[in-house]
Design a protein around this motif. Sequence first.
Motif, mmCIF file in Angstrom:
data_model
loop_
_atom_site.group_PDB
_atom_site.id
_atom_site.type_symbol
_atom_site.label_atom_id
_atom_site.label_comp_id
_atom_site.label_asym_id
_atom_site.label_seq_id
_atom_site.Cartn_x
_atom_site.Cartn_y
_atom_site.Cartn_z
ATOM 1 N N THR A 71 0.845 -1.183 0.000
ATOM 2 C CA THR A 71 0.000 0.000 0.000
ATOM 3 C C THR A 71 0.879 1.232 0.000
ATOM 4 O OG1 THR A 71 -0.087 0.192 2.395
ATOM 5 C CG2 THR A 71 -1.712 -1.220 1.369
ATOM 6 N N LEU A 72 0.284 2.364 -0.266
ATOM 7 C CA LEU A 72 1.049 3.588 -0.434
ATOM 8 C C LEU A 72 0.536 4.678 0.493
ATOM 9 C CD1 LEU A 72 0.962 3.691 -4.324
ATOM 10 C CD2 LEU A 72 2.595 2.512 -2.870
ATOM 11 N N ALA A 73 1.414 5.287 1.257
ATOM 12 C CA ALA A 73 1.094 6.492 2.008
ATOM 13 C C ALA A 73 2.250 7.439 1.738
ATOM 14 C CB ALA A 73 0.957 6.213 3.495
ATOM 15 N N PHE A 74 2.046 8.420 0.898
ATOM 16 C CA PHE A 74 3.145 9.195 0.337
ATOM 17 C C PHE A 74 3.615 10.278 1.293
ATOM 18 C CE2 PHE A 74 0.863 7.397 -3.178
ATOM 19 C CZ PHE A 74 1.866 6.948 -3.988
ATOM 20 N N GLY A 75 4.923 10.306 1.553
ATOM 21 C CA GLY A 75 5.495 11.357 2.359
ATOM 22 C C GLY A 75 5.664 12.624 1.555
ATOM 23 N N VAL A 118 -15.124 12.078 -3.265
ATOM 24 C CA VAL A 118 -14.458 10.946 -2.625
ATOM 25 C C VAL A 118 -15.266 10.591 -1.382
ATOM 26 C CG1 VAL A 118 -12.354 10.077 -1.558
ATOM 27 C CG2 VAL A 118 -12.210 11.695 -3.469
ATOM 28 N N PHE A 119 -15.746 9.346 -1.320
ATOM 29 C CA PHE A 119 -16.524 8.869 -0.185
ATOM 30 C C PHE A 119 -15.751 7.766 0.526
ATOM 31 C CE2 PHE A 119 -19.765 10.425 -3.165
ATOM 32 C CZ PHE A 119 -20.514 11.258 -2.336
ATOM 33 N N GLY A 120 -15.648 7.868 1.855
ATOM 34 C CA GLY A 120 -14.931 6.843 2.597
ATOM 35 C C GLY A 120 -15.114 6.999 4.093
ATOM 36 N N TYR A 121 -14.415 6.135 4.828
ATOM 37 C CA TYR A 121 -14.465 6.128 6.286
ATOM 38 C C TYR A 121 -13.079 6.443 6.849
ATOM 39 C CZ TYR A 121 -19.015 3.787 5.901
ATOM 40 O OH TYR A 121 -20.323 3.464 5.623
ATOM 41 N N PRO A 122 -12.578 7.672 6.646
ATOM 42 C CA PRO A 122 -11.242 7.998 7.167
ATOM 43 C C PRO A 122 -11.208 7.887 8.682
ATOM 44 C CG PRO A 122 -12.416 9.987 6.550
ATOM 45 C CD PRO A 122 -13.245 8.837 6.057
ATOM 46 N N SER A 123 -10.050 7.528 9.201
ATOM 47 C CA SER A 123 -9.886 7.370 10.638
ATOM 48 C C SER A 123 -8.464 7.745 11.018
ATOM 49 C CB SER A 123 -10.182 5.924 11.040
ATOM 50 O OG SER A 123 -9.969 5.717 12.418
ATOM 51 N N GLY A 124 -8.293 8.203 12.234
ATOM 52 C CA GLY A 124 -6.948 8.454 12.727
ATOM 53 C C GLY A 124 -6.507 9.899 12.621
ATOM 54 N N SER A 125 -5.211 10.100 12.879
ATOM 55 C CA SER A 125 -4.645 11.430 13.020
ATOM 56 C C SER A 125 -3.835 11.853 11.810
ATOM 57 C CB SER A 125 -3.736 11.473 14.262
ATOM 58 O OG SER A 125 -4.426 11.106 15.424
ATOM 59 N N HIS A 126 -3.667 13.170 11.679
ATOM 60 C CA HIS A 126 -2.697 13.726 10.746
ATOM 61 C C HIS A 126 -1.293 13.513 11.314
ATOM 62 C CE1 HIS A 126 -5.399 15.724 7.912
ATOM 63 N NE2 HIS A 126 -6.170 16.037 8.945
ATOM 64 N N PRO A 127 -0.243 13.679 10.500
ATOM 65 C CA PRO A 127 1.125 13.501 11.009
ATOM 66 C C PRO A 127 1.459 14.373 12.218
ATOM 67 C CG PRO A 127 1.141 13.536 8.621
ATOM 68 C CD PRO A 127 -0.260 13.881 9.035
ATOM 69 N N PHE A 173 -8.604 13.496 3.935
ATOM 70 C CA PHE A 173 -8.803 12.155 4.485
ATOM 71 C C PHE A 173 -7.468 11.572 4.963
ATOM 72 C CE2 PHE A 173 -12.928 10.507 2.265
ATOM 73 C CZ PHE A 173 -13.621 11.572 2.804
ATOM 74 N N THR A 174 -7.416 11.144 6.196
ATOM 75 C CA THR A 174 -6.245 10.440 6.691
ATOM 76 C C THR A 174 -6.291 8.999 6.202
ATOM 77 O OG1 THR A 174 -7.477 10.098 8.753
ATOM 78 C CG2 THR A 174 -5.892 11.897 8.704
ATOM 79 N N GLY A 175 -5.125 8.353 6.146
ATOM 80 C CA GLY A 175 -5.002 7.068 5.466
ATOM 81 C C GLY A 175 -5.719 5.917 6.116
ATOM 82 N N GLU A 176 -5.769 5.883 7.441
ATOM 83 C CA GLU A 176 -6.407 4.760 8.113
ATOM 84 C C GLU A 176 -7.904 4.755 7.802
ATOM 85 O OE1 GLU A 176 -5.528 4.539 12.252
ATOM 86 O OE2 GLU A 176 -3.439 5.131 11.988
ATOM 87 N N GLY A 177 -8.396 3.642 7.330
ATOM 88 C CA GLY A 177 -9.816 3.515 7.044
ATOM 89 C C GLY A 177 -10.210 4.057 5.691
ATOM 90 N N ALA A 178 -9.511 5.101 5.215
ATOM 91 C CA ALA A 178 -9.856 5.699 3.928
ATOM 92 C C ALA A 178 -9.373 4.862 2.756
ATOM 93 C CB ALA A 178 -9.277 7.107 3.829
ATOM 94 N N ASN A 195 -3.986 -0.206 8.021
ATOM 95 C CA ASN A 195 -3.048 0.894 7.833
ATOM 96 C C ASN A 195 -1.659 0.338 7.574
ATOM 97 O OD1 ASN A 195 -1.997 3.494 7.759
ATOM 98 N ND2 ASN A 195 -1.607 3.523 9.954
ATOM 99 N N VAL A 196 -1.428 -0.112 6.352
ATOM 100 C CA VAL A 196 -0.116 -0.588 5.942
ATOM 101 C C VAL A 196 0.487 0.476 5.038
ATOM 102 C CG1 VAL A 196 1.166 -2.433 4.805
ATOM 103 C CG2 VAL A 196 -0.915 -2.954 6.064
ATOM 104 N N GLU A 197 1.620 1.034 5.405
ATOM 105 C CA GLU A 197 2.140 2.193 4.697
ATOM 106 C C GLU A 197 3.561 1.969 4.182
ATOM 107 O OE1 GLU A 197 -0.304 5.627 7.160
ATOM 108 O OE2 GLU A 197 1.871 5.553 7.239
ATOM 109 N N THR A 198 3.839 2.556 3.024
ATOM 110 C CA THR A 198 5.186 2.654 2.493
ATOM 111 C C THR A 198 5.457 4.128 2.228
ATOM 112 O OG1 THR A 198 5.039 0.494 1.438
ATOM 113 C CG2 THR A 198 6.748 1.984 0.637
ATOM 114 N N LYS A 199 6.386 4.721 2.984
ATOM 115 C CA LYS A 199 6.686 6.143 2.843
ATOM 116 C C LYS A 199 7.506 6.387 1.585
ATOM 117 C CE LYS A 199 4.759 7.380 6.717
ATOM 118 N NZ LYS A 199 3.569 8.241 6.775
#
Length: 409
Positions: A4-8, A295-304, A342-347, A65-69
């Motif tokens: 999965t991708l979570a871009f820094g 964009v519709f989703g269930y974002p969860s969690g915090s910003h950096p 939208f934060t990455g977790e859940g989204a 929440n699987v991330e690759t920076k």
Amino acid sequence: MKRTLAFGGLVATAGLLASGLAAPAQASGDVASDPLATTGITAEAVGSYWFGNHMANLIGATPYNVETKVVAKHVSKGGPAADSKPGVVPAIGDEKKTTAKSKNVNLPKTMGKVFFEGADGKPHWCTGTSVQSAYKNLVATAGHCVYDTESNATTMKNWVFIPGYYQSKTPWGLYVGKQAFTHYDFDVYEDADRNYAFVTVYNGIKTPHDGIGDKTDAKGNIIPDWYSVGDYKEVSELEATQYAKAGYYNVYVAEDKDHKKHYYTWKFEDAGALGANVGGQGLAYNQKIGKPVFVFGYPSGSHPDGNYAYSGKTLKWSYGKTFAATAPSVKGDELVGVKSSFTGEGALGSSWLVNYSNGRRLGYLNGVTIGVSDTDGNNRIDTSVSPYFDGELYGVYSAAKNLWSGSIA
């Protein structure tokens, strides 16, 4: 396998505002397919995994929440391009209608949460949506919300879709996944440009008996209160053994007055086909960059920066125009982005809908969130990214859209 991708960091190029949707193109691309739950007993066991123990796994599931920076210097300019003519597939119930505009945003019924058991053995969830198909039985989400990218196994265990899920409520039932489809390049080469999946699902099942009212005999055997509840079925000893081996949570044994053993399992109630209950979004591919999307989703969690932005409990939306972006270091050469907090977790798996009609709550699926980005370095997520939907994606969709699933109840 997949990532999965979570871009820094992300370098993107602006796209041009597109014209209207056009006629369908021919399917293309290589398809990978894997079974999820192919027998009735296995599918019922999946249902019991989520309904058992008073829905403990559903209630305790956490956002995936699987991330690759990806650092900015590893991201280059560029973007996707259509590989054939633009095309659309109309939404369920929208086949002969034209889109309408409205200032109010009515949330679509097609959206819900994809639940599964992750590589860590714990329950997790992503976002997914019902899409048009011949048997009204198809769900779209991100590829890594179906295929196990952590352990390099094939597919996630105990995969289900629950539209409108909220605090253990399943208003339209729970839909067990039957067959998963993705692109060969994602399945084998971890290609982020193909990080999407379509899953056929069985008819929904309703919440069964929760054990309240059951009694225990002198030997400690559970005696189901089926006379008052009516949602148990008697099975043979062999069938009971098969259910237990498949991981079924609720297999009961009781003795009658002649000391003969009887075996019981839950009797699920059929909730009908997914699309018949909540509808299904259309599909758009090979569209020009620059179209506005919801964009519709269930974002969860915090910003950096630690700001807790979303709970993940309710469906949220954002709106913006798509733009092109690439990330070669994670094999993402044909991505699109949209401004979104939208934060990455859940989204992950959130649906991007173009030409969304608020009146009918229908549009055309034109992206799924596979990662998020803080593009300006202020420690706040400001961008979501998706693979570009082209003819390769339409080929994967076409492999799944005409397959029948049936009922497990």
